[in-house]
Design a protein around this motif. Structure first.
Motif, PDB file in Angstrom:
ATOM      1  N   GLY A 256      16.693  28.317  30.334  1.00  0.00           N
ATOM      2  CA  GLY A 256      16.188  28.985  29.135  1.00  0.00           C
ATOM      3  C   GLY A 256      15.312  30.186  29.411  1.00  0.00           C
ATOM      4  N   ALA A 257      15.445  30.781  30.589  1.00  0.00           N
ATOM      5  CA  ALA A 257      14.556  31.887  30.964  1.00  0.00           C
ATOM      6  C   ALA A 257      14.608  33.039  29.965  1.00  0.00           C
ATOM      7  CB  ALA A 257      14.902  32.381  32.361  1.00  0.00           C
ATOM      8  N   GLU A 258      15.807  33.439  29.581  1.00  0.00           N
ATOM      9  CA  GLU A 258      15.934  34.574  28.667  1.00  0.00           C
ATOM     10  C   GLU A 258      15.367  34.231  27.291  1.00  0.00           C
ATOM     11  OE1 GLU A 258      19.409  37.465  26.721  1.00  0.00           O
ATOM     12  OE2 GLU A 258      19.893  36.109  28.374  1.00  0.00           O
ATOM     13  N   GLU A 259      15.719  33.067  26.781  1.00  0.00           N
ATOM     14  CA  GLU A 259      15.287  32.685  25.440  1.00  0.00           C
ATOM     15  C   GLU A 259      13.781  32.479  25.342  1.00  0.00           C
ATOM     16  OE1 GLU A 259      17.682  31.399  27.185  1.00  0.00           O
ATOM     17  OE2 GLU A 259      19.522  31.138  26.005  1.00  0.00           O
ATOM     18  N   THR A 260      13.161  32.012  26.440  1.00  0.00           N
ATOM     19  CA  THR A 260      11.716  31.761  26.417  1.00  0.00           C
ATOM     20  C   THR A 260      10.899  32.952  26.895  1.00  0.00           C
ATOM     21  OG1 THR A 260      11.756  30.801  28.652  1.00  0.00           O
ATOM     22  CG2 THR A 260      12.049  29.285  26.784  1.00  0.00           C
ATOM     23  N   GLY A 261      11.590  34.043  27.244  1.00  0.00           N
ATOM     24  CA  GLY A 261      10.882  35.228  27.718  1.00  0.00           C
ATOM     25  C   GLY A 261      10.142  34.996  29.017  1.00  0.00           C
ATOM     26  N   THR A 262      10.750  34.207  29.907  1.00  0.00           N
ATOM     27  CA  THR A 262      10.114  33.893  31.180  1.00  0.00           C
ATOM     28  C   THR A 262      10.679  34.779  32.283  1.00  0.00           C
ATOM     29  OG1 THR A 262       9.910  31.572  30.490  1.00  0.00           O
ATOM     30  CG2 THR A 262       9.539  32.078  32.820  1.00  0.00           C
ATOM     31  N   PRO A 263       9.899  35.727  32.820  1.00  0.00           N
ATOM     32  CA  PRO A 263      10.387  36.533  33.934  1.00  0.00           C
ATOM     33  C   PRO A 263      10.467  35.698  35.202  1.00  0.00           C
ATOM     34  CG  PRO A 263       8.082  36.996  33.534  1.00  0.00           C
ATOM     35  CD  PRO A 263       8.523  36.058  32.440  1.00  0.00           C
ATOM     36  N   ARG A 264      11.222  36.152  36.174  1.00  0.00           N
ATOM     37  CA  ARG A 264      11.361  35.410  37.425  1.00  0.00           C
ATOM     38  C   ARG A 264       9.984  35.146  38.028  1.00  0.00           C
ATOM     39  NH1 ARG A 264      14.578  33.597  41.346  1.00  0.00           N
ATOM     40  NH2 ARG A 264      14.027  33.926  43.529  1.00  0.00           N
ATOM     41  N   LEU A 265       9.696  33.861  38.252  1.00  0.00           N
ATOM     42  CA  LEU A 265       8.443  33.398  38.846  1.00  0.00           C
ATOM     43  C   LEU A 265       7.232  33.720  37.978  1.00  0.00           C
ATOM     44  CD1 LEU A 265       9.053  34.394  42.597  1.00  0.00           C
ATOM     45  CD2 LEU A 265       9.741  32.317  41.384  1.00  0.00           C
ATOM     46  N   GLY A 266       7.476  34.031  36.692  1.00  0.00           N
ATOM     47  CA  GLY A 266       6.388  34.337  35.781  1.00  0.00           C
ATOM     48  C   GLY A 266       6.169  33.241  34.758  1.00  0.00           C
ATOM     49  N   ASP A 267       5.387  33.550  33.718  1.00  0.00           N
ATOM     50  CA  ASP A 267       5.058  32.599  32.668  1.00  0.00           C
ATOM     51  C   ASP A 267       5.848  32.908  31.401  1.00  0.00           C
ATOM     52  OD1 ASP A 267       3.102  31.295  34.265  1.00  0.00           O
ATOM     53  OD2 ASP A 267       1.669  32.891  33.802  1.00  0.00           O
ATOM     54  N   PRO A 268       6.102  31.890  30.559  1.00  0.00           N
ATOM     55  CA  PRO A 268       6.865  32.126  29.336  1.00  0.00           C
ATOM     56  C   PRO A 268       6.047  32.878  28.289  1.00  0.00           C
ATOM     57  CG  PRO A 268       6.062  29.878  29.386  1.00  0.00           C
ATOM     58  CD  PRO A 268       5.737  30.470  30.723  1.00  0.00           C
ATOM     59  N   ASP A 269       6.770  33.540  27.393  1.00  0.00           N
ATOM     60  CA  ASP A 269       6.142  34.135  26.224  1.00  0.00           C
ATOM     61  C   ASP A 269       5.875  32.996  25.231  1.00  0.00           C
ATOM     62  OD1 ASP A 269       6.639  35.096  23.272  1.00  0.00           O
ATOM     63  OD2 ASP A 269       6.004  36.885  24.387  1.00  0.00           O
ATOM     64  N   PRO A 270       4.625  32.756  24.848  1.00  0.00           N
ATOM     65  CA  PRO A 270       4.299  31.590  24.010  1.00  0.00           C
ATOM     66  C   PRO A 270       5.092  31.518  22.711  1.00  0.00           C
ATOM     67  CG  PRO A 270       2.296  32.540  24.921  1.00  0.00           C
ATOM     68  CD  PRO A 270       3.408  33.490  25.257  1.00  0.00           C
ATOM     69  N   GLU A 271       5.279  32.650  22.028  1.00  0.00           N
ATOM     70  CA  GLU A 271       6.004  32.629  20.759  1.00  0.00           C
ATOM     71  C   GLU A 271       7.486  32.322  20.970  1.00  0.00           C
ATOM     72  OE1 GLU A 271       5.357  36.098  18.432  1.00  0.00           O
ATOM     73  OE2 GLU A 271       3.192  35.789  18.256  1.00  0.00           O
ATOM     74  N   LYS A 272       8.090  32.971  21.969  1.00  0.00           N
ATOM     75  CA  LYS A 272       9.494  32.703  22.258  1.00  0.00           C
ATOM     76  C   LYS A 272       9.687  31.266  22.730  1.00  0.00           C
ATOM     77  CE  LYS A 272      10.935  37.437  23.317  1.00  0.00           C
ATOM     78  NZ  LYS A 272      11.517  38.354  24.335  1.00  0.00           N
TER      79      LYS A 272
END
Length: 292
Positions: A256-272
């Motif tokens: 779900g990296a794209e849908e959650t706005g999570t960049p590689r080795l990064g943190d998710p976008d809370p709203e997404k």
């Protein structure tokens, strides 16, 4: 639900981990940076790590595959594979003794069609053409890049003949590096939609968790409340953990990296992330971008 930046922030609450492999520890090509270190640190404090994977390969094959990907031997204690769980059922005759096989057999890894040593009197299993088979064994699609619909003619014949389909990997898709591939679960899902009967032996279904608990019990007596499940698949890892009433550390940077706005080795976008969790029905205890 709490977003964390490292496993160490919460690991003191648990004595054991049930860890998914693909998308969490490796990406089908190489180990994910930080995963070895996080699991080693957990084990250094006395924690036990059971890798719980929907790979259709036997345990020995998964172990050799992990070596090639760079997953450290000292990052885990034991492995429970859906392949091993499915093999036991197959050699007990759950889909008959004459089977039509779809997918990877892995003879170089000990082989899916090698009787498991946990059975005293395994049945003889023969691979035969579809028109004389008593059942179907699916370890994956013949071409992981092709949509499962290409198998409709064969599946229709199997359904017409009333054959059960044993699915050795309930995953629908995985990401091999940057390439998305179809898995056995996609074939089994299509077969069920067509009116056939599919039997599953990996996450989120109970047999693989029973196997994981048996593996863990050989190492330590750990109650479910002290086990943390880690995974990135909403329909497999998350649904399985929730169904088994295990705490869940959800990896947002996997499927779900794209849908959650999570960049590689990064943190998710809370709203997404919130929108994704609501859409998928996942209710995690914790969320992390990647295992680190």
């Amino acid at each position: 639900m709490q977003i964390v930046s490292a496993l160490s922030e919460i690991s003191d609450r648990y004595d054991a981990l049930f860890v998914d492999l693909w998308g969490c520890v490796h990406d089908g090509v190489r180990v994910i940076p930080g995963a070895n270190e996080a699991l080693r640190a957990f084990r250094a404090k006395g924690g036990k790590v059971i890798l719980v994977t929907n790979s259709p390969r036997p345990r020995a094959g998964v172990e050799r595959q992990m070596d090639a990907f760079g997953v450290a031997r000292d990052a885990w204690d034991d492995i429970a594979t859906s392949g091993d769980s499915a093999r036991v059922a197959m050699y007990r005759g759950i889909v008959g003794q004459k089977v039509w096989h779809l997918g990877y057999a892995g003879e170089e890894d000990g082989g899916f069609f090698t009787p498991p040593n946990v059975l005293d009197d395994p049945l003889e299993i023969a691979r035969v053409p579809l028109d004389v088979a008593e059942g179907v064994v699916c370890t994956g699609p013949p071409d992981p890049s092709a949509h499962p619909d290409v198998m409709r003619p064969e599946l229709l014949l199997a359904k017409t003949r009333g054959l059960k389909l044993l699915c050795a990997n309930p995953d629908i898709v995985v990401d091999r590096g940057d390439r998305r591939e179809w898995c056995a679960g996609a074939i089994a899902k299509l077969y069920s939609e067509m009116g056939g009967e599919s039997l599953y032996f990996g996450k989120p279904h109970p047999p693989i968790y029973d196997l994981a608990r048996r593996r863990l019990a050989k190492l330590a007596d750990v109650p479910d409340a002290a086990i943390l499940a880690i995974g990135d698949g909403p329909l497999t890892d998350a649904a399985g953990a929730m169904g088994e009433d295990l705490d869940l550390l959800f990896i947002s940077g996997g499927l779900g990296a794209e849908e959650t706005g999570t960049p590689r080795l990064g943190d998710p976008d809370p709203e997404k992330l919130a929108a994704y969790l609501e859409a998928t029905g996942v209710v995690p205890t914790f969320v992390i971008g990647s295992l680190r």
